[in-house]
Design a protein around this motif. Sequence first.
Motif, PDB file in Angstrom:
ATOM      1  N   LEU A   1      -0.343  59.703  32.960  1.00 25.65           N
ATOM      2  CA  LEU A   1       0.946  59.849  32.221  1.00 25.65           C
ATOM      3  C   LEU A   1       1.296  61.143  31.726  1.00 25.65           C
ATOM      4  CD1 LEU A   1       0.163  56.931  29.552  1.00 25.65           C
ATOM      5  CD2 LEU A   1       1.731  57.052  31.295  1.00 25.65           C
ATOM      6  N   MET A   2       0.359  62.078  31.786  1.00 24.60           N
ATOM      7  CA  MET A   2       0.464  63.426  31.390  1.00 24.60           C
ATOM      8  C   MET A   2       1.776  64.358  32.215  1.00 24.60           C
ATOM      9  SD  MET A   2      -0.999  63.486  28.805  1.00 24.60           S
ATOM     10  CE  MET A   2      -0.553  64.957  27.870  1.00 24.60           C
TER      11      MET A   2
ATOM     12  N   GLU B   1      -7.036  53.122  22.875  1.00 21.49           N
ATOM     13  CA  GLU B   1      -7.965  52.813  23.261  1.00 21.49           C
ATOM     14  C   GLU B   1      -7.727  51.396  23.886  1.00 21.49           C
ATOM     15  OE1 GLU B   1     -12.951  52.332  22.847  1.00 21.49           O
ATOM     16  OE2 GLU B   1     -11.523  52.493  20.932  1.00 21.49           O
ATOM     17  N   THR B   2      -7.313  50.610  23.080  1.00 20.49           N
ATOM     18  CA  THR B   2      -7.006  49.282  23.470  1.00 20.49           C
ATOM     19  C   THR B   2      -6.183  48.962  24.609  1.00 20.49           C
ATOM     20  OG1 THR B   2      -7.384  48.418  21.227  1.00 20.49           O
ATOM     21  CG2 THR B   2      -6.232  47.073  22.691  1.00 20.49           C
ATOM     22  N   ASP B   3      -5.105  49.998  24.663  1.00 19.29           N
ATOM     23  CA  ASP B   3      -4.275  49.943  25.927  1.00 19.29           C
ATOM     24  C   ASP B   3      -4.844  50.704  27.059  1.00 19.29           C
ATOM     25  OD1 ASP B   3      -2.477  48.758  24.384  1.00 19.29           O
ATOM     26  OD2 ASP B   3      -1.374  50.983  23.786  1.00 19.29           O
TER      27      ASP B   3
ATOM     28  N   ASP C   1       8.165  39.945  25.137  1.00 21.99           N
ATOM     29  CA  ASP C   1       6.875  39.945  25.234  1.00 21.99           C
ATOM     30  C   ASP C   1       6.628  40.687  26.866  1.00 21.99           C
ATOM     31  OD1 ASP C   1       5.926  38.698  23.172  1.00 21.99           O
ATOM     32  OD2 ASP C   1       6.039  36.885  24.010  1.00 21.99           O
ATOM     33  N   GLU C   2       7.604  40.229  27.597  1.00 17.82           N
ATOM     34  CA  GLU C   2       7.511  40.855  28.903  1.00 17.82           C
ATOM     35  C   GLU C   2       8.357  42.186  29.506  1.00 17.82           C
ATOM     36  OE1 GLU C   2       7.812  37.635  31.703  1.00 17.82           O
ATOM     37  OE2 GLU C   2       6.311  36.413  30.261  1.00 17.82           O
ATOM     38  N   CYS C   3       9.271  42.635  28.546  1.00 21.97           N
ATOM     39  CA  CYS C   3      10.073  43.657  28.795  1.00 21.97           C
ATOM     40  C   CYS C   3       9.539  44.682  29.189  1.00 21.97           C
ATOM     41  CB  CYS C   3      11.259  43.769  27.579  1.00 21.97           C
ATOM     42  SG  CYS C   3      12.531  45.247  28.162  1.00 21.97           S
ATOM     43  N   PRO C   4       9.473  45.540  30.152  1.00 22.85           N
ATOM     44  CA  PRO C   4       8.881  46.506  30.427  1.00 22.85           C
ATOM     45  C   PRO C   4       9.365  47.684  29.672  1.00 22.85           C
ATOM     46  CG  PRO C   4      10.585  46.000  32.302  1.00 22.85           C
ATOM     47  CD  PRO C   4      10.479  44.958  31.307  1.00 22.85           C
ATOM     48  N   ILE C   5      10.477  48.072  29.374  1.00 24.83           N
ATOM     49  CA  ILE C   5      10.768  49.094  28.594  1.00 24.83           C
ATOM     50  C   ILE C   5      10.501  48.911  27.101  1.00 24.83           C
ATOM     51  CG2 ILE C   5      12.781  50.316  27.554  1.00 24.83           C
ATOM     52  CD1 ILE C   5      12.311  50.704  30.462  1.00 24.83           C
ATOM     53  N   ARG C   6      10.577  47.746  26.357  1.00 31.72           N
ATOM     54  CA  ARG C   6       9.968  47.673  25.059  1.00 31.72           C
ATOM     55  C   ARG C   6       8.593  47.737  24.919  1.00 31.72           C
ATOM     56  NH1 ARG C   6      13.887  43.838  22.075  1.00 31.72           N
ATOM     57  NH2 ARG C   6      15.487  43.500  23.133  1.00 31.72           N
ATOM     58  N   ASN C   7       7.694  47.238  26.152  1.00 37.27           N
ATOM     59  CA  ASN C   7       6.384  47.439  26.075  1.00 37.27           C
ATOM     60  C   ASN C   7       6.056  49.112  26.210  1.00 37.27           C
ATOM     61  OD1 ASN C   7       6.048  44.737  26.039  1.00 37.27           O
ATOM     62  ND2 ASN C   7       5.708  44.559  28.134  1.00 37.27           N
ATOM     63  N   ILE C   8       6.702  49.978  26.678  1.00 37.97           N
ATOM     64  CA  ILE C   8       6.399  51.447  26.585  1.00 37.97           C
ATOM     65  C   ILE C   8       6.748  51.924  25.497  1.00 37.97           C
ATOM     66  CG2 ILE C   8       7.275  53.611  27.721  1.00 37.97           C
ATOM     67  CD1 ILE C   8       7.375  51.862  30.455  1.00 37.97           C
ATOM     68  N   ILE C   9       7.973  51.626  24.948  1.00 34.51           N
ATOM     69  CA  ILE C   9       8.445  52.066  23.732  1.00 34.51           C
ATOM     70  C   ILE C   9       7.520  51.742  22.476  1.00 34.51           C
ATOM     71  CG2 ILE C   9      10.367  52.149  22.199  1.00 34.51           C
ATOM     72  CD1 ILE C   9      12.245  51.797  24.356  1.00 34.51           C
TER      73      ILE C   9
ATOM     74  N   SER D   1       6.345  54.973  20.485  1.00 36.63           N
ATOM     75  CA  SER D   1       7.666  55.071  19.729  1.00 36.63           C
ATOM     76  C   SER D   1       7.236  56.028  18.305  1.00 36.63           C
ATOM     77  CB  SER D   1       8.220  53.718  19.276  1.00 36.63           C
ATOM     78  OG  SER D   1       7.158  53.085  18.274  1.00 36.63           O
ATOM     79  N   GLY D   2       5.923  56.063  17.907  1.00 36.10           N
ATOM     80  CA  GLY D   2       5.713  57.090  16.826  1.00 36.10           C
ATOM     81  C   GLY D   2       5.571  58.586  17.098  1.00 36.10           C
ATOM     82  N   LYS D   3       5.542  59.354  16.426  1.00 37.21           N
ATOM     83  CA  LYS D   3       5.332  60.744  16.777  1.00 37.21           C
ATOM     84  C   LYS D   3       3.828  61.105  17.169  1.00 37.21           C
ATOM     85  CE  LYS D   3       5.266  62.034  11.903  1.00 37.21           C
ATOM     86  NZ  LYS D   3       5.882  63.016  10.907  1.00 37.21           N
ATOM     87  N   TRP D   4       2.910  60.207  16.582  1.00 41.29           N
ATOM     88  CA  TRP D   4       1.408  60.602  17.044  1.00 41.29           C
ATOM     89  C   TRP D   4       0.771  60.290  18.257  1.00 41.29           C
ATOM     90  CZ3 TRP D   4       1.451  63.687  13.253  1.00 41.29           C
ATOM     91  CH2 TRP D   4       1.841  63.547  11.946  1.00 41.29           C
ATOM     92  N   PRO D   5       1.052  59.321  18.912  1.00 38.24           N
ATOM     93  CA  PRO D   5       0.319  58.934  20.323  1.00 38.24           C
ATOM     94  C   PRO D   5       0.640  60.105  21.178  1.00 38.24           C
ATOM     95  CG  PRO D   5       1.362  57.080  19.547  1.00 38.24           C
ATOM     96  CD  PRO D   5       1.894  58.189  18.586  1.00 38.24           C
ATOM     97  N   VAL D   6       1.807  60.556  21.455  1.00 39.33           N
ATOM     98  CA  VAL D   6       2.110  61.557  22.526  1.00 39.33           C
ATOM     99  C   VAL D   6       1.482  62.978  21.952  1.00 39.33           C
ATOM    100  CG1 VAL D   6       3.861  63.031  23.292  1.00 39.33           C
ATOM    101  CG2 VAL D   6       4.235  60.545  23.128  1.00 39.33           C
ATOM    102  N   ILE D   7       1.161  63.197  20.799  1.00 38.27           N
ATOM    103  CA  ILE D   7       0.881  64.372  20.206  1.00 38.27           C
ATOM    104  C   ILE D   7      -0.994  64.399  20.500  1.00 38.27           C
ATOM    105  CG2 ILE D   7       0.170  65.873  18.115  1.00 38.27           C
ATOM    106  CD1 ILE D   7       2.750  65.081  17.140  1.00 38.27           C
ATOM    107  N   ILE D   8      -1.394  63.279  20.181  1.00 34.29           N
ATOM    108  CA  ILE D   8      -2.451  63.019  20.414  1.00 34.29           C
ATOM    109  C   ILE D   8      -3.295  62.918  22.009  1.00 34.29           C
ATOM    110  CG2 ILE D   8      -4.383  61.335  20.375  1.00 34.29           C
ATOM    111  CD1 ILE D   8      -3.377  60.264  17.759  1.00 34.29           C
ATOM    112  N   LEU D   9      -2.339  62.421  22.694  1.00 35.22           N
ATOM    113  CA  LEU D   9      -2.453  62.647  24.211  1.00 35.22           C
ATOM    114  C   LEU D   9      -2.393  63.949  24.776  1.00 35.22           C
ATOM    115  CD1 LEU D   9      -0.331  59.636  25.610  1.00 35.22           C
ATOM    116  CD2 LEU D   9      -2.817  59.721  25.384  1.00 35.22           C
TER     117      LEU D   9
END
Length: 106
Positions: free
Chosen positions: A99-100, A71-73, A17-25, A29-37
């Motif tokens: 982040l960009m 949006e939640t994030d 629940d608190e691992c910084p790397i796991r939270n980011i990944i 981790s999917g292909k869509w979030p980065v494309i949308i950003l």
Amino acid sequence: MSKIELKENLKKYSNLDECPIRNIISRFSGKWPVIILCILSENECTRFNQIQKAIPDISPKVLSDTLKNLETDGIIKRIVYGEVPPRVEYSLTKLGLSLMPYINNS
């Protein structure tokens, strides 16, 4: 560094629940979030249909779910205009904009 110090330093990665790397990944981790950003960073305010046209291989449900998660994030914001029919636009928040430079340099 002693074995005890090393063990303490590595402990943060074992807490799911608190691992910084796991939270980011988990967020990107999917292909869509980065494309949308990337789409939102190039177009200040973008409507749902415009995003879908830019990514023809994403289903409306997956796009909707991904936008809701972003949006939640606090990475994107959703603006609903009280018009008929309703108009909804998406744009990056300050966090999303921050982040960009990391995404564009990869």
